[in-house]
Enzyme design. Sequence first.
Site, short mmCIF file in Angstrom:
data_model
loop_
_atom_site.label_atom_id
_atom_site.label_comp_id
_atom_site.label_asym_id
_atom_site.label_seq_id
_atom_site.Cartn_x
_atom_site.Cartn_y
_atom_site.Cartn_z
N ASP A 1 -22.48 6.40 -2.53
CA ASP A 1 -21.46 6.15 -1.51
C ASP A 1 -21.93 6.57 -0.13
O ASP A 1 -21.75 5.83 0.85
CB ASP A 1 -20.17 6.91 -1.86
CG ASP A 1 -19.10 6.72 -0.81
OD1 ASP A 1 -18.69 5.57 -0.58
OD2 ASP A 1 -18.68 7.72 -0.19
N LYS B 1 -26.68 1.09 -7.64
CA LYS B 1 -26.53 2.52 -7.87
C LYS B 1 -27.76 3.14 -8.53
O LYS B 1 -28.17 4.25 -8.18
CB LYS B 1 -25.28 2.77 -8.73
CG LYS B 1 -25.02 4.25 -9.01
CD LYS B 1 -23.71 4.46 -9.75
CE LYS B 1 -23.79 3.95 -11.17
NZ LYS B 1 -22.59 4.32 -11.96
N LEU C 1 -30.12 10.39 -4.24
CA LEU C 1 -29.21 10.23 -3.13
C LEU C 1 -27.85 9.77 -3.65
O LEU C 1 -27.77 9.07 -4.67
CB LEU C 1 -29.75 9.21 -2.11
CG LEU C 1 -31.07 9.58 -1.43
CD1 LEU C 1 -31.59 8.39 -0.62
CD2 LEU C 1 -30.90 10.80 -0.55
N HIS D 1 0.82 -1.21 0.00
CA HIS D 1 0.00 0.00 0.00
C HIS D 1 0.86 1.27 0.00
O HIS D 1 0.37 2.36 -0.34
CB HIS D 1 -0.91 -0.01 1.24
CG HIS D 1 -2.17 0.79 1.08
ND1 HIS D 1 -2.25 1.91 0.29
CD2 HIS D 1 -3.39 0.63 1.63
CE1 HIS D 1 -3.47 2.40 0.35
NE2 HIS D 1 -4.18 1.65 1.14
#
Length: 570
Positions: free
Chosen positions: A375, A364, A372, A285
Site C-alpha cells: 500500500d 503484491k 516493502l 457512504h
Amino acid sequence: MTNQVSEFPTERTFQYQHSLPPLPVPSLEGSLAKYLDAVRPFATEEEYQVTAAVVKRFGEGIGKDLHQKLLQRARTRRNWLEEWWLNAAYLEMRYPSQLNVNFGGPAPYLEHCWPPTEGVQLQRTSISMWHTLQYWDLLRTERLDPHKAGNVVLDMDQFRMLFCTCKIPGVTKDTIINYFKTESEGPCPSHVVVMCKGRFFSFDAVCDGHILTPPELLRQLTHVKQCCEGEPAGDGIAALTSEERTRWATVSLEVLTGDPTIRWGDKSYNSLSFANGTFGSNCDHAPFEGMVLVTHCYYMDQQLKSTDGKWKGSETVRPMPLPEELVFTVDDRVRRDVAHAKQQYFETTQDLQVVCYAFTSFGKAAIKQRKLHPDTFIQLALQLAYYRQHGRLGSCYETAMTRRFYHGRTETMRPCTLEAQNWCHTMLLPAASAEAKRKALLLAFNKHNKLMAEAQNGKGFDRHLLGLYLIAKEEGLPMPDLFTDPLYSKSGGGGNFTLSTSLAGYTTVHGVGAPMVQHGYGFFYRISEDRIVASCSAWKSSPETDAETLFQNLVTSLHEMLHLATTAQL
C-alpha cells in the site's frame, strides 16, 4: 478482509462489540505537532512561520479549553466522534450525494465464470441475489466470524448497516433509518425491492421461514420483467435522490408516502444488474465504509467461483405471492422535479472522467519480495506521478481504519510528507545518484508506515482537530485562527484534499468515487499478487486535471520504484 464462515461458530459476529476499547482522544501537543509537520510541504518558510505562530497561540489558548471540553465529552461516550462524524461528513451536507458521497463499482468479480453474455441477465441475477440473501442470513445468525487484525478484534457494527438501512432526506439534515436485527434480537424486514424501467416492485425474499431459491427468485424477476416489457417507462422517481438534499427533502415531504425503508437511491446497498450479465453497485457512504461492500462482494465472488456460477439445488418453485408494484401518486410538479433532477445528474456525470486499468507488470508478490509494504508503495508512486504531472505535491487523503475501537470508522492519513516531497524532488533530479534516490525512498516509506500505524491506533490528528472545531462551532465561539489560516485548507484541511485515495483491499473487488475537490482526483485501487487495478476520477471541467495522464504517470512511477528496490537488493 476474508470471510470466515462457520456453520457452528465459536465466535459470533457481534459478540465483542461491548468489550471493544473506547475511541481515545490524542494529546493536544501531539496533534498540533503532527499538523505542523503535515502542512510543511505546502508552505514557504515565511508562510510556515506564520502558521507555527497561529498553532502556538491556539495550543496555549483557546485550544486548551476546547481540548478539555473534548475530553469531558469522551468521558461520557465510548466513541466521542461517531455522531459528529456522521453529521458533519454526511448527513448535514447539502450537495447531491449520488456522485459526491456515494461510492460505486463493488460487485463480484465474475470474469472467471460469468463473462459478459447476452440473454442471461435474469438467471445470473437470481443466483447473485440468492448469495446476497445468504450473506444477510449469515449476519442475522451471526455466523460470519468477527474480523481481526492479528489477534486484535475489530468493530463489526458497520455490517449491521449493510441491509435494511436507508437515508431519509431532511430540509437541513438527513437521517439514517436502520431496521436490521439479528435473529436473537427479533424479526427484521426481508423484502427485496426491484427497480426496472423507472418502476418499483417488492416481494418477500423469505417464504415459510426459508430464503427463496434461485429458481424461485427467477420466477419473481421474470414477472417484473414481463410487467415492464413493451410498457411505458415509469416516472423515474428515483432520480430525485440525485438532487441537492434540501430540494429532494422538500419534494419527498410533498409526494412520498408509505414505508420509509423503501428509498432506492438513498439505500445503503443497490445491486445493479446489466443486460449483458454483469453487475455493479451504488451505495450510500453514510452508513458504512467501502470495506463492508468489498467483504460482502468477495464472499459472493468466492461462492460463485466454487459453484462455477451455477445453481445445483432444487428446481422446485413453491407457490407464493407475485411481486407487488409500488405505485407513487405524482403530479406535473413532481414530474418537472424529476426531469430537473435527471438533467442535472446527466450534466454532472458528463463532466466526470473515470479511467480504470489493470497494471499487470507486477503486484503484491514482487513488492513484498523486496520487503516493502504494497500500500505504501502505491501511495508513494501516486505522489511521484502527481509531482511529475503538476510540478508540485498534491495534498492527499488516505483512509486509515480505526475499527480496533468501539464503532471506529476512519482517520485521515496524509501521505504527502516532507520525506515524500524530498524523495519526489530527488527522483526528478538528473544528477541524483541511485543511492540517493534509494535512501530518500526508504525515508519516505518509513515515515508513511509510521503515520499509518499511528492513525490506525487512534493517534492521528485530523479527527481530533475536527472535534475541536465542532466544539467551538456548537458553543458559538469565534472560529479559532487555526481553521481560517490559509495553510489549513491548502494542506487539505476541511475536506480540501487534492488527492482522495483509498485501498479497496487485496481481493478481486474494486470500486471508485468522485474527487473531493474540483481541481482534484479520486484514486482507488486494489492489490493482487500479480497486478494492481486502479480507478482514477477527475472533473473534465477542471483545466488542471486529467485522470488518464495521471494513471500513465503512475505506471512510470511504479516501474521506476521497482527498479530502485531491485537494484538495492543486488
